[in-house]
Enzyme design. Structure first.
Site, short mmCIF file in Angstrom:
data_model
loop_
_atom_site.label_atom_id
_atom_site.label_comp_id
_atom_site.label_asym_id
_atom_site.label_seq_id
_atom_site.Cartn_x
_atom_site.Cartn_y
_atom_site.Cartn_z
N THR A 117 0.82 -1.21 0.00
CA THR A 117 0.00 0.00 0.00
C THR A 117 0.85 1.27 0.00
OG1 THR A 117 -1.50 1.30 1.39
CG2 THR A 117 -0.14 -0.29 2.53
N TYR A 141 -1.41 0.18 10.15
CA TYR A 141 -1.72 -0.53 8.90
C TYR A 141 -0.54 -0.45 7.95
CZ TYR A 141 -3.54 -1.16 4.20
OH TYR A 141 -3.70 -1.54 2.90
#
Ligand code: UDP
Length: 327
Positions: A117, A141
């Site tokens: 990501t 995350y």
């Protein structure tokens, strides 16, 4: 038959990837614990229910299918939740991935396409991001995904595990045939929440922060159509099968849209008012995440075809109105 193990194949991106893999001649085997995915979304190959942290279950699935490669989507992926529950993210994403990589090596499976990501980059003061930017994630995350990237590099050196790492920007849209689409429970993502607000399923969309250092004060993101994103995964698999070296690719278009711009585009596409209220910033959000790279286009030959904002909202809106999974 060329089996490919797709972890998280019952989720939003994983289910679209299974469709693309099947169309490309592979047999996608979904491995998913259904914690956030839907069995209804598994339409393009066999389903094996299991958790990433369950080594014995993974061993059994590798033995049953002898996959040529793994495409690894299974992860928790909400920035806000990760700020509240970091341990959940380290256990599920990092320990789960480690268990998967060990099972792969045990089974002699040494090729993996991994969903990383742009959240691994962190806030870089309004610069566009390319693959060489420092990775300084500002939420658990992003940190969990960076740790998994590091593990892949390590296993590459020690065991010859070859990887294609894709750093996704914001994924949007849905399968134009509405066989699969985006459905999270609870929903946290901008476009589906906005479509809910448009058709009255919720009162309004809350804009998380209007005082960012951007032209209209709202966060800027780079949105890419899920169908284009999964096309890249098929190319990534081919890259590995061709024997090429491990490589990291950003998957974005290089076009940034603010939250207010996405709201305006949705108004135009749906021809309906979008009820919005201005709210506080959401913890963990970066100001701007825009891909500054054409590496995937030049090296992989990836050409986004549907990643125009109006097209993404049109496809998401169609799915929103016609598609669903049984809960
Ligand atoms: N966002 C928002 N309201 C919402 C959900 C998201 O304003 O109800 C904003 C969020 O702050 C971010 C952008 O929309 O700037 C995209 O958020 P999303 O959760 O869809 O994806 P993320 O960027 O966190 O991966």
């Amino acid at each position: 038959m060329k089996h490919v193990l797709v972890t998280g194949g019952a989720g939003y991106i994983g289910s679209h990837a299974c469709k693309a893999l099947k169309a490309a001649g592979y047999v996608p085997v979904t491995y998913d614990n259904l914690s956030t995915g839907w069995q209804d979304a598994v339409k393009f190959g066999p389903f094996e229910q299991g958790d990433l942290t369950d080594a014995a279950r993974l061993d059994a699935v590798f033995a049953k299918y002898d996959p040529i490669a793994v495409v690894h989507f299974a992860a928790l992926s909400q920035v806000g939740e990760s700020m509240q529950k970091p341990a959940l993210y380290w256990r599920n994403n990092v320990v789960g991935s480690l268990t998967l990589f060990e099972a792969m090596l045990k089974a002699g499976c040494k090729e993996i396409v991994f969903s990383s990501t742009c959240a691994t980059y962190g806030d870089h003061d309004n610069v566009v991001l390319d693959e060489t930017c420092e990775q300084e994630p500002i939420n658990p995350y992003g940190a969990s995904k960076r740790a998994i990237e590091d593990m892949l590099m390590g296993f590459g050196e020690s065991d010859g595990l070859r990887s294609v790492i894709f750093r996704y920007f914001n994924v949007a849209g849905a399968d134009p045939d509405s066989e699969v689409g985006e459905f999270h429970q609870p929903e946290t993502h901008l476009i589906p929440l906005m479509l809910d607000a448009i058709d009255g399923k919720r009162d309004a969309l809350t804009i998380f922060g209007t005082d960012y250092d951007t032209p209209d004060g709202t966060c800027i993101r780079d949105y890419v159509h899920v169908m284009d994103l999964v096309d890249a995964h098929v190319l990534g698999l081919k890259w590995l099968q061709d024997g090429k070296e491990s490589r990291v690719f950003n998957l974005g278009t290089g076009n940034g849209f603010s939250v207010r711009e996405v709201v305006n585009e949705s108004r135009i596409v749906t021809n309906k008012e979008v009820p919005v209220v201005d709210g506080a910033r959401r913890a963990g959000d970066c100001t701007m995440l825009v891909s500054g790279s054409v590496r995937a286009e030049t090296e992989l030959g990836w050409r986004p075809k549907r990643s125009d904002m109006k097209q993404m909202i049109t496809d998401a809106w169609r799915w929103h109105q016609t598609g669903h999974y049984d809960q």
